[in-house]
Design an enzyme around this catalytic site. Structure first.
Site, mmCIF file in Angstrom:
data_model
loop_
_atom_site.group_PDB
_atom_site.id
_atom_site.type_symbol
_atom_site.label_atom_id
_atom_site.label_comp_id
_atom_site.label_asym_id
_atom_site.label_seq_id
_atom_site.Cartn_x
_atom_site.Cartn_y
_atom_site.Cartn_z
ATOM 1 N N CYS A 1 0.813 -1.221 0.000
ATOM 2 C CA CYS A 1 0.000 0.000 0.000
ATOM 3 C C CYS A 1 0.845 1.270 0.000
ATOM 4 O O CYS A 1 0.435 2.287 -0.561
ATOM 5 C CB CYS A 1 -0.986 0.003 1.168
ATOM 6 S SG CYS A 1 -0.224 -0.132 2.799
ATOM 7 N N HIS B 1 -2.449 1.344 7.066
ATOM 8 C CA HIS B 1 -2.732 1.434 5.640
ATOM 9 C C HIS B 1 -2.460 2.847 5.138
ATOM 10 O O HIS B 1 -2.664 3.824 5.859
ATOM 11 C CB HIS B 1 -4.200 1.045 5.405
ATOM 12 C CG HIS B 1 -4.590 0.997 3.959
ATOM 13 N ND1 HIS B 1 -3.924 0.222 3.036
ATOM 14 C CD2 HIS B 1 -5.597 1.618 3.277
ATOM 15 C CE1 HIS B 1 -4.495 0.365 1.860
ATOM 16 N NE2 HIS B 1 -5.506 1.217 1.976
#
Length: 338
Positions: free
Chosen positions: A82, A167
């Site tokens: 990510c 994230h």
């Protein structure tokens, strides 16, 4: 080789960008979301937010499943990717960035792919994976048995089940629209029409409350956030600014020389030029100091990144072995347990 977790650090992200052959870009860490702080680092190509991911959280906003064909959005199909995907979301969609041959070829190759295939193209790109894994430490041992590998995988799964998951997502303007890009979503999320140029302040004013709202939403239970800005290379900007000041100084000195040759020149003309020259000299000194500070910061980033890459396990192993041979390890362990 798998994709390894990436530390949220401007020096780390900047080196990853450089490894992908992208020029004229660096990453800054933001400690404040006030407009004055954002304005100081313009032009800003995009923002990257690191936050604690909550799998149970549902998305109520409309996801665009058929974005602009020139828009690059890739689904995240592999773990730990990510950070690089958040970077790519900014780099691939910013017209003001020279992304280099590798990313240009990838963008052209995958332009007609759906998000899932774009994500697959990223995961299969060795150059991008190598850049992402720039900070992977060397293995402490050169040989592992199949049983060891399976045991390590089982242990990793158990740890991942217990660990917090973080994230990265991106925010940036594209063709007059402000977007939130999250590789775990089906597509980009439009945050509304954005006035002004991509390198202007208007989109930053628009994104500021959006990011702040997300941070405030989790603030009661979570304080670990990181906000990074993808910006123009500061050293290159300051060098260009210095060059302009130097050229301006030359023009003023030429005007002074012309006045000196004119015996009818007025005193006020000399005073005006003298004032302009003083202002330019102050500007040259200020920008020169900024260049020195950027060079020093680049050296520190390089030093810190070398330490991140270094494998300290052999040293620690031998250090503990020496302590054990000298009968000092056991007393230290017992002392630590008290």
């Amino acid at each position: 080789m798998s994709w390894l977790p990436v530390e949220s650090d401007p020096g780390v992200f900047t080196e990853i960008i450089q490894q992908m052959q992208v020029k004229g870009v660096q990453v800054e860490e933001l400690y404040s979301l006030d407009i004055a702080s954002l304005d100081e680092i313009r032009p800003v190509y995009g923002l990257i937010l690191l936050y604690k991911w909550r799998p149970e959280e549902k998305e109520s906003r409309v996801v665009i499943t058929e974005p602009n064909p020139n828009f690059f959005f890739a689904s995240q199909i592999i773990n730990n990717a990510c950070a690089t995907q958040a970077l790519l979301s900014v780099l691939m969609n910013s017209s003001g960035i020279e992304i280099g041959s590798e990313l240009t070829e990838l963008k052209e190759f995958a332009k007609d792919f759906p998000p899932e295939l774009k994500g697959l193209a990223i995961s299969n790109n060795e150059a991008i994976r190598a850049a992402h894994n720039t900070f992977a430490r060397p293995d402490s041992s050169s040989t592992t048995t199949e049983e060891d590998e399976l045991s390590a995988r089982r242990k990793k799964k158990e740890e991942e089940a217990d660990d917090d998951v973080y994230h990265y997502i991106s925010y940036l303007p594209v063709d007059g629209i402000l977007y939130e890009l999250d590789g775990l979503k089906e597509g980009p999320i439009s945050l509304g029409q954005c006035l002004g140029e991509p390198d202007g302040i208007e989109w930053l004013k628009m994104v500021q409350p959006v990011v702040q709202e997300r941070i405030d939403r989790y603030l009661q239970n979570e304080v670990r956030f990181s906000l990074l800005a993808v910006v123009k290379n500061r050293k290159e900007m300051y060098r260009a600014e210095l060059k302009e000041y130097q050229m301006k100084r030359e023009r003023i000195l030429q005007q002074v020389g012309t006045l000196q040759a004119d015996k009818y020149a007025e005193k006020s003309s000399y005073e005006a030029l003298d004032k302009s020259l003083s202002e330019v000299n102050v500007g040259i000194e200020t920008v020169s100091q900024k260049i020195v500070m950027e060079e020093e910061r680049s050296k520190n980033w390089k030093k810190e990144n070398l330490r991140r890459k270094h494998n300290y396990v052999p040293f620690l192993f031998n250090f503990l072995k020496i302590l054990a041979d000298k009968k000092k390890l056991k007393p230290l362990i017992e002392k630590a347990r008290r």
